[in-house]
Design a protein around this motif. Structure first.
Motif, PDB file in Angstrom:
ATOM      1  N   GLU A 164       0.876  -1.207   0.016  1.00 13.00           N
ATOM      2  CA  GLU A 164      -0.166  -0.189  -0.052  1.00 13.00           C
ATOM      3  C   GLU A 164       0.858   1.214  -0.024  1.00 13.00           C
ATOM      4  O   GLU A 164       2.121   1.263   0.380  1.00 13.00           O
ATOM      5  CB  GLU A 164      -0.880  -0.008   1.246  1.00 13.00           C
ATOM      6  N   CYS A 224      -2.564  -0.019  -3.800  1.00 17.41           N
ATOM      7  CA  CYS A 224      -2.126  -1.105  -3.660  1.00 17.41           C
ATOM      8  C   CYS A 224      -1.740  -2.088  -4.669  1.00 17.41           C
ATOM      9  O   CYS A 224      -2.550  -2.507  -5.491  1.00 17.41           O
ATOM     10  CB  CYS A 224      -3.337  -2.004  -2.593  1.00 17.41           C
ATOM     11  N   TRP A 260     -10.765  -3.228   0.732  1.00 26.99           N
ATOM     12  CA  TRP A 260     -10.031  -2.251   1.775  1.00 26.99           C
ATOM     13  C   TRP A 260     -10.573  -2.549   3.037  1.00 26.99           C
ATOM     14  O   TRP A 260     -11.841  -2.346   3.115  1.00 26.99           O
ATOM     15  CB  TRP A 260     -10.029  -0.913   1.098  1.00 26.99           C
ATOM     16  N   ARG A 309     -10.864  -4.207  13.228  1.00 26.06           N
ATOM     17  CA  ARG A 309     -10.444  -4.102  11.741  1.00 26.06           C
ATOM     18  C   ARG A 309     -12.037  -3.929  11.237  1.00 26.06           C
ATOM     19  O   ARG A 309     -12.832  -4.725  11.363  1.00 26.06           O
ATOM     20  CB  ARG A 309      -9.893  -5.388  10.970  1.00 26.06           C
ATOM     21  N   TYR A 331      -5.717  -1.031   5.254  1.00 21.64           N
ATOM     22  CA  TYR A 331      -5.031  -2.467   4.526  1.00 21.64           C
ATOM     23  C   TYR A 331      -5.919  -2.736   3.481  1.00 21.64           C
ATOM     24  O   TYR A 331      -6.932  -2.511   3.207  1.00 21.64           O
ATOM     25  CB  TYR A 331      -5.287  -3.535   5.604  1.00 21.64           C
ATOM     26  N   CYS A 332      -5.000  -3.251   2.360  1.00 19.94           N
ATOM     27  CA  CYS A 332      -5.905  -3.799   1.172  1.00 19.94           C
ATOM     28  C   CYS A 332      -5.554  -5.483   1.429  1.00 19.94           C
ATOM     29  O   CYS A 332      -4.490  -5.841   2.151  1.00 19.94           O
ATOM     30  CB  CYS A 332      -5.053  -3.439   0.131  1.00 19.94           C
ATOM     31  N   ALA A 333      -6.251  -6.035   0.918  1.00 19.52           N
ATOM     32  CA  ALA A 333      -6.579  -7.561   0.830  1.00 19.52           C
ATOM     33  C   ALA A 333      -6.937  -8.343  -0.514  1.00 19.52           C
ATOM     34  O   ALA A 333      -7.587  -7.572  -1.098  1.00 19.52           O
ATOM     35  CB  ALA A 333      -7.102  -7.978   2.014  1.00 19.52           C
ATOM     36  N   GLY A 349     -13.205 -10.146   6.546  1.00 17.55           N
ATOM     37  CA  GLY A 349     -11.952 -10.220   6.382  1.00 17.55           C
ATOM     38  C   GLY A 349     -11.432 -11.795   6.356  1.00 17.55           C
ATOM     39  O   GLY A 349     -10.444 -11.854   5.514  1.00 17.55           O
ATOM     40  N   TYR A 376     -10.437 -13.205   2.945  1.00 22.11           N
ATOM     41  CA  TYR A 376      -9.145 -12.767   2.175  1.00 22.11           C
ATOM     42  C   TYR A 376      -7.987 -13.460   2.763  1.00 22.11           C
ATOM     43  O   TYR A 376      -7.829 -13.509   3.952  1.00 22.11           O
ATOM     44  CB  TYR A 376      -9.161 -11.176   2.405  1.00 22.11           C
ATOM     45  N   TYR A 380      -4.385 -12.884   1.729  1.00 21.03           N
ATOM     46  CA  TYR A 380      -3.187 -12.109   1.970  1.00 21.03           C
ATOM     47  C   TYR A 380      -3.711 -10.548   2.217  1.00 21.03           C
ATOM     48  O   TYR A 380      -4.357  -9.901   1.453  1.00 21.03           O
ATOM     49  CB  TYR A 380      -2.465 -12.240   0.625  1.00 21.03           C
ATOM     50  N   TRP A 381      -2.621  -9.873   3.085  1.00 22.05           N
ATOM     51  CA  TRP A 381      -2.795  -8.512   3.275  1.00 22.05           C
ATOM     52  C   TRP A 381      -1.817  -7.768   3.250  1.00 22.05           C
ATOM     53  O   TRP A 381      -0.759  -8.374   3.373  1.00 22.05           O
ATOM     54  CB  TRP A 381      -3.455  -8.656   4.945  1.00 22.05           C
ATOM     55  N   GLY A 425      -0.235  -2.150   5.468  1.00 16.48           N
ATOM     56  CA  GLY A 425      -1.065  -1.052   6.095  1.00 16.48           C
ATOM     57  C   GLY A 425      -0.338   0.332   5.761  1.00 16.48           C
ATOM     58  O   GLY A 425       0.785   0.437   5.602  1.00 16.48           O
TER      59      GLY A 425
END
Length: 126
Positions: free
Chosen positions: A6, A22, A36, A45, A95-97, A110, A113, A115-116, A119
């Motif tokens: 990110e 991202c 996101w 989160r 965070y993107c995922a 969440g 998803y 992989y993350w 941040g």
């Protein structure tokens, strides 16, 4: 190795705008829905926005609807979050995922998803 990186966070005054990016590597980006999320020290989160693998289905949290916009550029393997009319309550680490399954729609959950990213901090001053 799948990596999500990110960028674009920072400090902005209330009412201002930021665009988060991202970039994804290690996956066929165009096959996967992206999301996101954000987290503050006080809160769990929370979902912000998500976009399907094809880009034709999008979901937003009620708290950001009408102010934030998610998009993707498959050629650049990048998903974006355009944030306008920022408020102090938008302050968080964003965070993107990437979703676990291919060719799927957007998800608010969440656990769907795999992989993350690491941040990026967004701070909105009032």
């Amino acid at each position: 190795q799948v990596q999500l990186v990110e960028s674009g966070g920072g400090l902005v005054q209330a009412g201002g705008s930021l665009r988060l990016s991202c970039e994804v590597s290690g996956r066929i980006f165009s096959w996967y829905a992206m999301g996101w999320f954000r987290q503050t020290p006080r809160n769990e989160r929370e979902f912000v926005a998500a976009i399907s693998w094809s880009g034709d289905s999008i979901e937003y949290a009620d708290s950001v609807k009408g102010r934030f916009s998610i998009s993707r550029d498959n050629a650049k393997k990048t998903v974006y979050l355009q944030m306008n009319s920022l408020k102090s309550e938008d302050t968080a680490v964003y965070y993107c995922a990437i979703r676990r399954t291919t060719h799927s729609g957007p998800s608010r959950h969440g656990y769907e998803y795999e992989y993350w990213g690491q941040g990026t901090q967004v701070t909105v001053s009032s």
